[in-house]
Design a protein around this motif. Structure first.
Motif, mmCIF file in Angstrom:
data_model
loop_
_atom_site.group_PDB
_atom_site.id
_atom_site.type_symbol
_atom_site.label_atom_id
_atom_site.label_comp_id
_atom_site.label_asym_id
_atom_site.label_seq_id
_atom_site.Cartn_x
_atom_site.Cartn_y
_atom_site.Cartn_z
ATOM 1 N N UNK A 242 -34.520 28.463 19.746
ATOM 2 C CA UNK A 242 -34.541 28.023 18.363
ATOM 3 C C UNK A 242 -33.520 29.116 17.480
ATOM 4 N N UNK A 243 -32.587 28.592 16.922
ATOM 5 C CA UNK A 243 -31.806 29.725 16.178
ATOM 6 C C UNK A 243 -32.037 29.296 14.644
ATOM 7 N N UNK A 244 -32.507 30.485 13.839
ATOM 8 C CA UNK A 244 -32.550 30.291 12.395
ATOM 9 C C UNK A 244 -31.395 31.337 11.647
ATOM 10 N N UNK A 245 -30.711 30.567 10.981
ATOM 11 C CA UNK A 245 -29.701 31.276 10.054
ATOM 12 C C UNK A 245 -30.207 31.336 8.524
ATOM 13 N N UNK A 246 -29.968 32.328 7.841
ATOM 14 C CA UNK A 246 -30.386 32.397 6.712
ATOM 15 C C UNK A 246 -29.387 33.498 5.919
ATOM 16 N N UNK A 247 -28.706 32.944 4.896
ATOM 17 C CA UNK A 247 -28.103 33.754 3.836
ATOM 18 C C UNK A 247 -28.921 33.913 2.543
#
Length: 231
Positions: A150-155
């Motif tokens: 699982x990849x979680x990208x956050x900006x």
């Protein structure tokens, strides 16, 4: 944000698709679950899984738009995308790369056949990707044939650079990469993608799940089960 340290890695995601549903129409509206790249020499079903094999280096395997422009109302607003992929390596050295794009830039992670993942940065291509660089290997654990990450990208708000965390859903290990270039989600929308490293590698995709603030995706009535212990 999803809790990548414990619990069901798919529970917080808004849409889960079996491999067999990728590229297929869903519902009366005929919307498809993404599209396959043009350089795929094998595209077949194996039960509920999708078997893909690329013909060229860096071939785009599959991609899907998550939201139309406007999911982020301003260039400085916060946004996030989560993608979870479960697959079987039908060839031992099949390294799978997955990530997010705004239609121009891409950022993602490659899960290698060893114990590491690599940050992958490059430019969007409708046929194949040519990365600007791989870097910053971090340990996330490995399994020889069955994989689920699982990849979680956050900006963040304020226009700051982002971060991505990869969790190995089988081993529970995770790692975070920071200082990611900000994608233009406000004007270009976002999409998720999967690419192959080398031609003729064979990937058996079992499920793909997506979520986050910029994920406006169709929810499937009967999602596949969460990954269990590897065989």
């Amino acid at each position: 944000a999803p809790d990548l340290g414990q619990g069901d890695p798919l529970a917080a995601l808004s849409a889960v698709y079996s491999g067999a549903q990728l590229g297929e129409p869903l519902g009366a509206g005929g919307a498809r679950v993404g599209a396959f790249g043009p350089y795929i020499e094998r595209n077949a079903l194996n039960g509920s899984a999708r078997v893909l094999s690329p013909a060229v280096v860096g071939a785009l395997l599959w991609s899907m738009e998550l939201a139309m422009p406007g999911c982020v109302t301003g260039s400085d607003d916060a946004y996030s995308v989560t993608i979870s992929v479960s697959w079987r390596k039908a060839t031992p050295d099949a390294d799978l790369t997955m990530g997010v794009s705004d239609g121009t830039a891409i950022v993602g992670l490659m899960k290698t056949d060893a114990t590491d993942a690599l940050l992958y940065i490059g430019g969007w291509g409708d046929e194949y990707f040519e990365p600007y660089k791989y870097c910053c290997a971090k340990h996330v654990g490995a399994h020889a044939h069955e994989e689920s990450v699982t990849l979680h990208f956050e900006w963040p708000a304020g226009g700051g650079k982002g971060a991505v965390t990869m969790r190995n859903n089988y081993g529970g290990q995770s790692a975070t990469w920071r200082h990611l270039t900000r994608l233009d989600a406000a004007s270009g929308g976002l999409r998720v993608w999967l690419t192959a490293e080398q031609p003729h590698e064979v990937y058996e995709l079992q499920s793909v799940a997506v979520g986050g603030s910029c994920a406006d995706a169709v929810v499937v009535a009967s999602p596949p089960p969460s990954p269990g212990a590897p065989p």
